[in-house]
Design an enzyme around this catalytic site. Structure first.
Site, mmCIF file in Angstrom:
data_model
loop_
_atom_site.group_PDB
_atom_site.id
_atom_site.type_symbol
_atom_site.label_atom_id
_atom_site.label_comp_id
_atom_site.label_asym_id
_atom_site.label_seq_id
_atom_site.Cartn_x
_atom_site.Cartn_y
_atom_site.Cartn_z
ATOM 1 N N ASP A 28 -0.506 -0.265 -4.208
ATOM 2 C CA ASP A 28 -1.172 0.829 -3.495
ATOM 3 C C ASP A 28 -1.051 2.141 -4.240
ATOM 4 O O ASP A 28 0.038 2.548 -4.646
ATOM 5 C CB ASP A 28 -0.550 0.958 -2.098
ATOM 6 C CG ASP A 28 -1.262 1.988 -1.239
ATOM 7 O OD1 ASP A 28 -2.501 1.972 -1.222
ATOM 8 O OD2 ASP A 28 -0.575 2.803 -0.606
ATOM 9 N N ALA A 30 -3.504 6.170 -4.525
ATOM 10 C CA ALA A 30 -4.666 6.896 -4.001
ATOM 11 C C ALA A 30 -5.918 6.631 -4.819
ATOM 12 O O ALA A 30 -7.022 6.524 -4.275
ATOM 13 C CB ALA A 30 -4.359 8.392 -3.973
ATOM 14 N N VAL A 79 -11.557 6.152 0.247
ATOM 15 C CA VAL A 79 -10.952 7.349 -0.342
ATOM 16 C C VAL A 79 -11.367 8.543 0.507
ATOM 17 O O VAL A 79 -12.529 8.941 0.511
ATOM 18 C CB VAL A 79 -11.388 7.563 -1.804
ATOM 19 C CG1 VAL A 79 -10.863 8.905 -2.321
ATOM 20 C CG2 VAL A 79 -10.885 6.430 -2.689
ATOM 21 N N GLY A 80 -10.443 9.073 1.275
ATOM 22 C CA GLY A 80 -10.695 10.279 2.050
ATOM 23 C C GLY A 80 -11.113 10.131 3.493
ATOM 24 O O GLY A 80 -11.247 11.147 4.178
ATOM 25 N N CYS A 85 -5.938 12.613 6.040
ATOM 26 C CA CYS A 85 -6.250 12.833 4.628
ATOM 27 C C CYS A 85 -7.175 14.027 4.445
ATOM 28 O O CYS A 85 -8.162 14.186 5.164
ATOM 29 C CB CYS A 85 -6.904 11.581 4.040
ATOM 30 S SG CYS A 85 -7.232 11.700 2.277
#
Length: 336
Positions: A28, A30, A79-80, A85
């Site tokens: 894991d 980002a 992502v995001g 986040c």
């Protein structure tokens, strides 16, 4: 299952965990589409050949293919989109979650793998959309943070309402916790930039205060979605889903010009004999990729049910059922 990062020696960690009986290893980070991540996945696969390897996060077909080629069985997509986040606000990096799921799921199926949709889940419909888009599983955290079972003290506000405190793992608060043994200078450098919310109150819903209550709600919504789509199982649910574009104002956008890398232009669509403009009520944005195969499947579906539906007209009895709304237009090539 155990999560490991890309730093240090992920291969050695995977070997030790495999010896302890861990059967699912999650690599894991980002930004999952990078050389270090690909090398880490390959090392984990070599060290634990029998384990299920999950890797992420990515939002593109190329990232999905590279991680599966490196040895991942499952790729985490997102992502995001998470509630905690702030990556998109801080960096401009990310992609609408449903768009990413649709593209990455198609790439994963072609490569013999699967994806997990990670984040962006607030309602049961978000779980249904992720599964309809091709995800094998759906991950969500903040939704469960406001429950009795979550790992935080139960607090009470001035009005007597119960809540739990939650924060993002890239937030300033999380960074301070992780770096408390480092020097003041190193801590100051790492705390300078954050991509997460440091504190948020997650209130317990009096009607659904436990994990079981929320899971029951999700299952009920998903079962109803399958009923609307006429699907007997999740495989059929995905196969019956049709993807298109709709504006924020509720009007369908034509699939025109270039539909992303590998897509079709109006002229090419005309040459292929695809003339039915199809829209779908999902959160795809301009520039998203829609493949020729997807468009042909959409065209075939509506060719079987040519009713010339419009938003202001009620669907005739016996008409086709599908997961989301649609507004056919005369031709893809026409101007909006």
């Amino acid at each position: 299952s155990v999560a490991i990062g890309v730093n240090g020696d992920p291969g050695s960690k995977a070997r030790r965990l495999s010896e302890l009986g861990v059967d699912v290893l999650v690599v894991d980070t980002a930004h999952g589409h990078q050389t270090r991540m690909v090398d880490a996945v390959a090392a984990v696969r070599a060290a634990a050949p029998r384990a299920t390897v999950v890797a992420g996060n990515v939002v593109t077909a190329s990232g999905t293919r590279d991680l599966i080629s490196a040895g991942a069985d499952i790729v985490k997509v997102g992502v995001g989109p998470g509630a905690m986040c702030t990556t998109r606000m801080m960096t401009g990096v990310g992609r609408p979650q449903f768009s990413a799921v649709v593209e990455c799921a198609e790439a994963a199926r072609a490569a013999g793998g699967h994806i997990w949709a990670d984040g962006g889940v607030k309602y049961p419909r978000d779980v249904a959309l992720a599964l309809a888009g091709g995800s094998a599983s759906v991950m969500f955290g903040s939704w469960l943070a406001g429950t009795y079972e979550s790992a935080a003290d139960t607090l009470r506000d001035l009005e007597g309402r119960l809540y739990k405190e939650s924060f993002g793992m890239a937030s300033n608060r999380a960074v301070r916790n992780r770096t408390r043994t480092e020097s003041a200078f190193e801590r100051a450098k790492k705390e300078l930039f954050e991509e997460g919310i440091s504190t948020s109150r997650m209130y317990l819903d009096p009607a659904r205060p436990g994990v079981e209550d929320i899971i029951d709600q999700i299952v009920a919504g998903l079962r109803s979605s399958c009923t609307y789509a006429g699907a007997a199982d999740l495989v059929e649910f995905r196969e019956r889903a049709v993807v298109g574009v709709q504006s924020a104002a509720g009007r369908g956008l034509k699939l025109r010009e270039k539909w992303g890398r590998g897509g079709l232009s109006n002229a090419e669509a005309s040459e292929q004999g695809i003339g039915s403009g199809v829209q779908r009520a999902v959160n795809l944005k301009n520039g998203d990729s829609i493949s020729l195969q997807t468009v042909k499947r959409m065209h075939a579906f509506f060719s079987r049910h040519q009713k010339n539906y419009r938003p202001e007209k009620k669907e005739p009895d016996g008409g086709p059922t599908e997961l989301l709304a649609f507004v056919p237009e005369p031709s893809i090539g026409e101007a909006p």
